[in-house]
Design a protein around this motif. Sequence first.
Motif, PDB file in Angstrom:
ATOM      1  N   UNK A 274       0.895  -1.118   0.108  1.00  8.17           N
ATOM      2  CA  UNK A 274      -0.051   0.074  -0.056  1.00  8.17           C
ATOM      3  C   UNK A 274       1.008   1.053   0.122  1.00  8.17           C
ATOM      4  N   UNK A 275       0.510   2.384  -0.697  1.00 10.26           N
ATOM      5  CA  UNK A 275       1.093   3.428  -0.845  1.00 10.26           C
ATOM      6  C   UNK A 275       0.281   4.565  -0.149  1.00 10.26           C
ATOM      7  N   UNK A 276      -0.933   4.681  -0.854  1.00  8.08           N
ATOM      8  CA  UNK A 276      -1.907   5.921  -0.485  1.00  8.08           C
ATOM      9  C   UNK A 276      -3.166   5.417  -1.029  1.00  8.08           C
ATOM     10  N   UNK A 277      -4.375   6.166  -0.310  1.00  7.13           N
ATOM     11  CA  UNK A 277      -5.609   5.837  -0.492  1.00  7.13           C
ATOM     12  C   UNK A 277      -6.303   7.242  -0.556  1.00  7.13           C
ATOM     13  N   UNK A 278      -7.415   7.426  -1.289  1.00  2.00           N
ATOM     14  CA  UNK A 278      -8.398   8.827  -0.936  1.00  2.00           C
ATOM     15  C   UNK A 278      -9.688   8.206  -1.318  1.00  2.00           C
ATOM     16  N   UNK A 279     -10.517   8.396  -0.068  1.00  2.00           N
ATOM     17  CA  UNK A 279     -11.918   8.234   0.023  1.00  2.00           C
ATOM     18  C   UNK A 279     -12.682   9.463  -0.166  1.00  2.00           C
ATOM     19  N   UNK A 280     -13.879   9.364   0.128  1.00  2.00           N
ATOM     20  CA  UNK A 280     -14.838  10.617   0.072  1.00  2.00           C
ATOM     21  C   UNK A 280     -14.263  11.776   1.042  1.00  2.00           C
ATOM     22  N   UNK A 281     -13.930  11.385   2.361  1.00  2.00           N
ATOM     23  CA  UNK A 281     -13.494  12.292   3.236  1.00  2.00           C
ATOM     24  C   UNK A 281     -12.244  12.021   3.708  1.00  2.00           C
ATOM     25  N   UNK A 282     -11.360  11.333   3.250  1.00  2.76           N
ATOM     26  CA  UNK A 282     -10.029  11.128   4.002  1.00  2.76           C
ATOM     27  C   UNK A 282      -8.982  10.742   3.113  1.00  2.76           C
ATOM     28  N   UNK A 283      -7.557  10.806   3.399  1.00  2.00           N
ATOM     29  CA  UNK A 283      -6.632  10.264   2.632  1.00  2.00           C
ATOM     30  C   UNK A 283      -5.823   9.541   3.928  1.00  2.00           C
ATOM     31  N   UNK A 284      -5.172   8.440   3.228  1.00  2.00           N
ATOM     32  CA  UNK A 284      -4.127   7.551   3.973  1.00  2.00           C
ATOM     33  C   UNK A 284      -3.063   7.361   3.397  1.00  2.00           C
ATOM     34  N   UNK A 285      -1.782   7.308   3.972  1.00  2.00           N
ATOM     35  CA  UNK A 285      -0.437   7.138   3.390  1.00  2.00           C
ATOM     36  C   UNK A 285       0.090   5.948   4.148  1.00  2.00           C
ATOM     37  N   UNK A 286       0.974   5.454   3.652  1.00  2.00           N
ATOM     38  CA  UNK A 286       2.043   4.289   4.312  1.00  2.00           C
ATOM     39  C   UNK A 286       3.024   5.383   4.777  1.00  2.00           C
ATOM     40  N   UNK A 287       3.330   4.745   6.039  1.00  2.00           N
ATOM     41  CA  UNK A 287       4.441   5.652   6.753  1.00  2.00           C
ATOM     42  C   UNK A 287       5.796   5.740   6.050  1.00  2.00           C
ATOM     43  N   UNK A 288       5.998   5.194   4.743  1.00  2.00           N
ATOM     44  CA  UNK A 288       7.489   5.157   4.284  1.00  2.00           C
ATOM     45  C   UNK A 288       7.267   6.518   3.325  1.00  2.00           C
ATOM     46  N   UNK A 289       6.052   6.904   2.894  1.00  2.00           N
ATOM     47  CA  UNK A 289       5.868   7.910   1.928  1.00  2.00           C
ATOM     48  C   UNK A 289       5.173   9.326   2.566  1.00  2.00           C
ATOM     49  N   UNK A 290       4.623   9.313   3.610  1.00  2.00           N
ATOM     50  CA  UNK A 290       4.331  10.323   4.500  1.00  2.00           C
ATOM     51  C   UNK A 290       5.131  11.615   4.490  1.00  2.00           C
ATOM     52  N   UNK A 291       4.615  12.778   4.145  1.00  2.00           N
ATOM     53  CA  UNK A 291       5.351  13.915   3.838  1.00  2.00           C
ATOM     54  C   UNK A 291       6.000  14.202   2.626  1.00  2.00           C
ATOM     55  N   UNK A 292       5.904  13.029   1.686  1.00  2.00           N
ATOM     56  CA  UNK A 292       6.684  13.331   0.476  1.00  2.00           C
ATOM     57  C   UNK A 292       5.652  12.914  -0.723  1.00  2.00           C
ATOM     58  N   UNK A 293       4.994  12.212  -0.359  1.00  2.00           N
ATOM     59  CA  UNK A 293       3.497  11.917  -1.495  1.00  2.00           C
ATOM     60  C   UNK A 293       2.359  12.428  -1.117  1.00  2.00           C
ATOM     61  N   UNK A 294       1.705  12.708  -2.157  1.00  2.00           N
ATOM     62  CA  UNK A 294       0.264  13.287  -1.995  1.00  2.00           C
ATOM     63  C   UNK A 294      -0.547  12.810  -3.111  1.00  2.00           C
ATOM     64  N   UNK A 295      -1.718  12.188  -2.552  1.00  2.00           N
ATOM     65  CA  UNK A 295      -2.775  11.761  -3.362  1.00  2.00           C
ATOM     66  C   UNK A 295      -3.770  12.567  -3.567  1.00  2.00           C
ATOM     67  N   UNK A 296      -4.249  12.994  -4.890  1.00  2.00           N
ATOM     68  CA  UNK A 296      -5.430  13.779  -5.127  1.00  2.00           C
ATOM     69  C   UNK A 296      -6.387  13.291  -5.872  1.00  2.00           C
ATOM     70  N   UNK A 297      -7.469  14.103  -6.065  1.00  2.00           N
ATOM     71  CA  UNK A 297      -8.737  13.487  -7.025  1.00  2.00           C
ATOM     72  C   UNK A 297      -9.176  14.656  -7.833  1.00  2.00           C
ATOM     73  N   UNK A 298      -9.536  14.296  -9.264  1.00  2.00           N
ATOM     74  CA  UNK A 298      -9.895  15.345  -9.996  1.00  2.00           C
ATOM     75  C   UNK A 298     -11.150  14.684 -10.481  1.00  2.00           C
TER      76      UNK A 298
END
Length: 117
Positions: free
Chosen positions: A47-71
Amino acid sequence: QVQLVESGGGLVQAGGSLRLSCRASGISVSSAAMGWYRQAPGKQREFVAQITTGTTNYADSVKGRFTISRDNAKNTVDLQMNSLKAEDTAVYYCNAMILSGVLTPYWGQGTQVTVSS
C-alpha cells in the motif's frame, strides 16, 4: 467495465519528483475508494496511499513526501511524489475498491518508477 490506466512513470534522480496519474472509466472516482500500490522486484505489492470521500491515508514510508489527489471532473486520481528515494523504485499500480454487494478491487496495468541514486 471498469478500466484504470496509469501514466507518468519514468526515470528520475534521487531527490527529484514525479507525478503519476490514473484515468478511470466505468466508475466515478468521486464515489470509490481510490488508491496507489507499488511492487518492487522480489517483494510483495504494498500500500502507498488511498483517498476516499472524506479522507486520505498514506504508508509511513511516504508520509510527507507523497500526496494523493482526485480530479472529479477529469475522473482521475494523481500521486505527486517528491523527494524520491532509491527505495521508491517499483511498479506503481492504481487501485479502485468498489462496493457492489461485495467489495471488489480493480487494478491498472502499472507504471514503472525508477529512482537512481
